[in-house]
Design a protein around this motif. Sequence first.
Motif, PDB file in Angstrom:
ATOM      1  N   TYR A   1       1.805   9.388  -6.100  1.00  0.00           N
ATOM      2  CA  TYR A   1       2.425  10.706  -5.934  1.00  0.00           C
ATOM      3  C   TYR A   1       3.519  10.924  -6.978  1.00  0.00           C
ATOM      4  O   TYR A   1       3.641  12.000  -7.557  1.00  0.00           O
ATOM      5  CB  TYR A   1       3.005  10.871  -4.528  1.00  0.00           C
ATOM      6  CG  TYR A   1       1.991  11.216  -3.466  1.00  0.00           C
ATOM      7  CD1 TYR A   1       1.149  12.319  -3.601  1.00  0.00           C
ATOM      8  CD2 TYR A   1       1.888  10.465  -2.296  1.00  0.00           C
ATOM      9  CE1 TYR A   1       0.232  12.658  -2.621  1.00  0.00           C
ATOM     10  CE2 TYR A   1       0.971  10.792  -1.301  1.00  0.00           C
ATOM     11  CZ  TYR A   1       0.152  11.891  -1.477  1.00  0.00           C
ATOM     12  OH  TYR A   1      -0.751  12.229  -0.497  1.00  0.00           O
ATOM     13  N   PHE A   2       4.324   9.897  -7.216  1.00  0.00           N
ATOM     14  CA  PHE A   2       5.413   9.983  -8.185  1.00  0.00           C
ATOM     15  C   PHE A   2       4.858  10.296  -9.579  1.00  0.00           C
ATOM     16  O   PHE A   2       5.372  11.163 -10.278  1.00  0.00           O
ATOM     17  CB  PHE A   2       6.191   8.656  -8.199  1.00  0.00           C
ATOM     18  CG  PHE A   2       7.463   8.689  -8.988  1.00  0.00           C
ATOM     19  CD1 PHE A   2       8.646   9.087  -8.395  1.00  0.00           C
ATOM     20  CD2 PHE A   2       7.481   8.300 -10.324  1.00  0.00           C
ATOM     21  CE1 PHE A   2       9.831   9.100  -9.112  1.00  0.00           C
ATOM     22  CE2 PHE A   2       8.651   8.306 -11.049  1.00  0.00           C
ATOM     23  CZ  PHE A   2       9.837   8.713 -10.445  1.00  0.00           C
ATOM     24  N   SER A   3       3.801   9.593  -9.969  1.00  0.00           N
ATOM     25  CA  SER A   3       3.192   9.812 -11.279  1.00  0.00           C
ATOM     26  C   SER A   3       2.590  11.205 -11.415  1.00  0.00           C
ATOM     27  O   SER A   3       2.466  11.735 -12.524  1.00  0.00           O
ATOM     28  CB  SER A   3       2.120   8.754 -11.546  1.00  0.00           C
ATOM     29  OG  SER A   3       2.718   7.478 -11.607  1.00  0.00           O
TER      30      SER A   3
ATOM     31  N   SER B   1      15.280   2.630  -7.367  1.00  0.00           N
ATOM     32  CA  SER B   1      15.431   3.583  -8.460  1.00  0.00           C
ATOM     33  C   SER B   1      14.477   4.767  -8.308  1.00  0.00           C
ATOM     34  O   SER B   1      14.860   5.924  -8.524  1.00  0.00           O
ATOM     35  CB  SER B   1      15.188   2.877  -9.795  1.00  0.00           C
ATOM     36  OG  SER B   1      15.246   3.789 -10.857  1.00  0.00           O
ATOM     37  N   LYS B   2      13.246   4.493  -7.925  1.00  0.00           N
ATOM     38  CA  LYS B   2      12.279   5.592  -7.744  1.00  0.00           C
ATOM     39  C   LYS B   2      12.676   6.493  -6.576  1.00  0.00           C
ATOM     40  O   LYS B   2      12.500   7.710  -6.638  1.00  0.00           O
ATOM     41  CB  LYS B   2      10.869   5.044  -7.563  1.00  0.00           C
ATOM     42  CG  LYS B   2      10.278   4.583  -8.867  1.00  0.00           C
ATOM     43  CD  LYS B   2       8.811   4.306  -8.761  1.00  0.00           C
ATOM     44  CE  LYS B   2       8.265   4.005 -10.148  1.00  0.00           C
ATOM     45  NZ  LYS B   2       6.843   3.778 -10.145  1.00  0.00           N
ATOM     46  N   ILE B   3      13.217   5.897  -5.519  1.00  0.00           N
ATOM     47  CA  ILE B   3      13.705   6.712  -4.401  1.00  0.00           C
ATOM     48  C   ILE B   3      14.856   7.590  -4.888  1.00  0.00           C
ATOM     49  O   ILE B   3      14.905   8.791  -4.577  1.00  0.00           O
ATOM     50  CB  ILE B   3      14.122   5.824  -3.208  1.00  0.00           C
ATOM     51  CG1 ILE B   3      12.891   5.142  -2.602  1.00  0.00           C
ATOM     52  CG2 ILE B   3      14.859   6.643  -2.154  1.00  0.00           C
ATOM     53  CD1 ILE B   3      13.211   4.060  -1.586  1.00  0.00           C
TER      54      ILE B   3
ATOM     55  N   ALA C   1       5.866  11.591  -2.412  1.00  0.00           N
ATOM     56  CA  ALA C   1       6.103  10.189  -2.769  1.00  0.00           C
ATOM     57  C   ALA C   1       7.205   9.572  -1.922  1.00  0.00           C
ATOM     58  O   ALA C   1       7.102   8.413  -1.499  1.00  0.00           O
ATOM     59  CB  ALA C   1       6.478  10.082  -4.249  1.00  0.00           C
ATOM     60  N   LEU C   2       8.251  10.341  -1.672  1.00  0.00           N
ATOM     61  CA  LEU C   2       9.446   9.814  -1.013  1.00  0.00           C
ATOM     62  C   LEU C   2       9.177   9.111   0.315  1.00  0.00           C
ATOM     63  O   LEU C   2       9.635   7.975   0.507  1.00  0.00           O
ATOM     64  CB  LEU C   2      10.485  10.932  -0.858  1.00  0.00           C
ATOM     65  CG  LEU C   2      11.829  10.510  -0.286  1.00  0.00           C
ATOM     66  CD1 LEU C   2      12.478   9.422  -1.127  1.00  0.00           C
ATOM     67  CD2 LEU C   2      12.740  11.733  -0.191  1.00  0.00           C
TER      68      LEU C   2
ATOM     69  N   LYS D   1       0.850  -1.206   0.000  1.00  0.00           N
ATOM     70  CA  LYS D   1       0.000   0.000   0.000  1.00  0.00           C
ATOM     71  C   LYS D   1       0.883   1.254   0.000  1.00  0.00           C
ATOM     72  O   LYS D   1       0.622   2.197  -0.761  1.00  0.00           O
ATOM     73  CB  LYS D   1      -0.922  -0.002   1.217  1.00  0.00           C
ATOM     74  CG  LYS D   1      -1.955   1.098   1.247  1.00  0.00           C
ATOM     75  CD  LYS D   1      -3.102   0.868   0.295  1.00  0.00           C
ATOM     76  CE  LYS D   1      -3.772  -0.425   0.598  1.00  0.00           C
ATOM     77  NZ  LYS D   1      -5.031  -0.701   0.052  1.00  0.00           N
ATOM     78  N   ALA D   2       1.914   1.247   0.827  1.00  0.00           N
ATOM     79  CA  ALA D   2       2.829   2.398   0.862  1.00  0.00           C
ATOM     80  C   ALA D   2       3.472   2.607  -0.508  1.00  0.00           C
ATOM     81  O   ALA D   2       3.576   3.738  -0.996  1.00  0.00           O
ATOM     82  CB  ALA D   2       3.889   2.205   1.941  1.00  0.00           C
ATOM     83  N   GLY D   3       3.883   1.514  -1.143  1.00  0.00           N
ATOM     84  CA  GLY D   3       4.488   1.614  -2.469  1.00  0.00           C
ATOM     85  C   GLY D   3       3.523   2.150  -3.512  1.00  0.00           C
ATOM     86  O   GLY D   3       3.894   2.963  -4.358  1.00  0.00           O
ATOM     87  N   LEU D   4       2.285   1.702  -3.459  1.00  0.00           N
ATOM     88  CA  LEU D   4       1.278   2.181  -4.413  1.00  0.00           C
ATOM     89  C   LEU D   4       0.984   3.670  -4.217  1.00  0.00           C
ATOM     90  O   LEU D   4       0.829   4.417  -5.197  1.00  0.00           O
ATOM     91  CB  LEU D   4      -0.006   1.367  -4.286  1.00  0.00           C
ATOM     92  CG  LEU D   4       0.069  -0.075  -4.785  1.00  0.00           C
ATOM     93  CD1 LEU D   4      -1.197  -0.842  -4.387  1.00  0.00           C
ATOM     94  CD2 LEU D   4       0.281  -0.111  -6.294  1.00  0.00           C
ATOM     95  N   ILE D   5       0.917   4.087  -2.969  1.00  0.00           N
ATOM     96  CA  ILE D   5       0.699   5.517  -2.694  1.00  0.00           C
ATOM     97  C   ILE D   5       1.880   6.322  -3.224  1.00  0.00           C
ATOM     98  O   ILE D   5       1.704   7.362  -3.873  1.00  0.00           O
ATOM     99  CB  ILE D   5       0.471   5.758  -1.185  1.00  0.00           C
ATOM    100  CG1 ILE D   5      -0.860   5.123  -0.751  1.00  0.00           C
ATOM    101  CG2 ILE D   5       0.490   7.260  -0.866  1.00  0.00           C
ATOM    102  CD1 ILE D   5      -1.066   5.078   0.758  1.00  0.00           C
TER     103      ILE D   5
END
Length: 143
Positions: A30-32, A58-60, A39-40, A22-26
């Motif tokens: 935000y990232f998108s 990578s997203k971080i 997002a961070l 869930k945290a990753g999806l949120i």
Amino acid sequence: MYEDALRFLLESRQKGDSSKEKAGLIGNCYFSLHRYEEALPFFLESRQKGDSSKEKASKIGSCYFELSQFDEGIEYYETAIQATKKDNFNINWMQTIDNALWYSFNLLSRTKESLQSPAYDQLLQRFQSLYSEFVEFWKEKEP
């Protein structure tokens, strides 16, 4: 679309679902939406709860670069590349991380004027070393 998904995910979280997924999806929502500062913390929470994926690292890294926190960004890109080396070769992932690294390089180069020369030069050297390592790995693995 992402706003609706984000609203749903945040409501679900308030009801007690605080899983790493869930945290990753949120974080992804935000990232998108290019809301990297928001997002961070969700990406970091997801990693803290056990998501050690190269994609998350990578997203971080990308979030940190967007926030001009280059040292931290490089660290997470290093983590993503080390994880990539351990996985099976995947051309789609290699292209994805290559794009992220190039975009991040452009962000870094735009800050040259605002960073003092030794600090910028040191960041640039670390980044170039990281990218060279990535390219060498790609050359070794690409069919």
